[in-house]
Design an enzyme around this catalytic site. Structure first.
Site: not given
Length: 340
Positions: A182, A127, A304, A125
């Site tokens: 993350k 994010s 995100s 993704s």
């Protein structure tokens, strides 16, 4: 067209026995494990791959990989206990024994390396833009946060503790079968305040300075998902690249003007949610992180789904620290880039 990998795994699982049957059609006795028919060899590999893919619907693929890679070692052990020899024996080897003897060591080493040392992963993704983009294949140092027992993921030998600013791969709290990536923002006991795009940790403001508009190498302005801005529209907000620093280590984030810090209606129920307070207007939130937990945010702060929405990451959900991009088929210049 999106590929359904479960169907692919099922196809491999069913094709494997067919290839093994093809390998045994000649009826030649095998007395040297290295001389097993090639079609039979591929048949067993297809069964292992297919079994891994199917079982991954119910367990974390990383843990399953370790088990699957040890199957050949179990085959070799059983064959040895039954009196078979890899080479020079009096008894002809069944194909499964030949496969075990010829592949046990290599597959076991691959399984151990991927489970305990380094694991590849693909970024799924946007994010973590601007640093990581869709199509990046990264390497994750699984040894960094300690040796962990597969399935339980409990650390047996502690090596290093996670630090603020680490780019961390972890098991998604809402679905542990998935690995997420993350940036680690908060440690156990930290008080995190994120309001109006300004981050404060334990009362100390984290410097975040604008660098410029988000653009590609050719100077084209980009949206927060990496697509080009349609310059014919005047109402598109172009993300601003921000320079942020943790522990004297700089990295970049994205801040999209006009977007709120979070959407309070998307916040799920999660353990220790009582430790957090959300503003109804979406301007921000504040959390005190419980012991044994961490708070994660994506670098693409306004695009995100992270700890703001699904809560804290437990210690036993950590997988490892991302450290390098090893492949990107769309942009080979990214290969070898260190993850900051």
């Amino acid at each position: 067209m999106e590929i359904n990998w479960t169907y692919v795994a099922c196809a491999a699982l069913f094709a494997g026995p067919f290839f093994i049957w093809l390998g045994g059609r000649k009826g030649e006795a095998i007395f040297d494990a290295e001389q097993m028919p090639e079609s039979a060899l591929w048949g067993y590999f297809l069964i292992l791959i297919g079994g891994w893919g199917v079982l991954a619907q119910w367990a974390n693929p990383s843990d399953l990989f370790f088990v699957i890679m040890l199957v050949a070692a179990v085959m070799a052990l059983v064959a040895r206990l039954m009196g078979y020899k890899a080479k020079g024996g009096d008894k002809a080897l069944p194909s499964w024994a030949a496969f075990g003897f010829s592949n046990a060591l290599v597959l076991a080493l691959i399984g151990l390396g991927k489970t305990f040392v380094v694991e590849p992963m693909q970024i799924p993704s946007s994010s973590m833009r601007p640093g990581l983009v869709i199509g990046d294949f990264i390497l994750v140092n699984k040894f960094n946060y300690g040796l962990r027992v597969p399935f339980l993921n409990e650390p047996v030998i502690a090596i290093h503790h996670p630090q603020r600013g680490d780019v961390v791969v972890f098991r998604y709290p809402e679905d542990p079968k998935q690995n997420f990536i993350k940036r680690l923002i908060g440690l156990p006991g930290d008080k995190i305040d994120y309001h109006n795009k300004l981050l404060t940790i334990n009362g100390e403001s984290i410097a975040s300075n604008p660098v410029g508009e988000y653009k590609d190498k050719s100077g084209n302005r980009l949206n927060d998902n990496g697509s080009r801005v349609d310059e014919s529209y005047n109402f598109q907000a172009v993300p601003i690249v921000m320079a942020e620093t943790f522990n004297n280590k700089p990295h970049q984030t994205l801040n999209t003007p006009g977007k709120t810090t979070l959407n309070p209606y998307d916040v799920a129920s999660f353990d220790h949610k009582e430790n957090c307070k959300y503003d109804d207007d979406g301007s921000g939130f504040a959390c005190t992180i419980p012991q044994g937990h961490y708070l994660m945010l994506g670098d693409n702060r306004d695009d995100s789904r992270d700890s703001r929405y699904w809560g804290f990451v437990r210690e036993d959900q950590l997988v490892g620290k991302a450290f390098m991009i090893w492949m990107n088929f769309h942009d080979p210049a990214r290969i070898g880039t260190t993850i900051k």
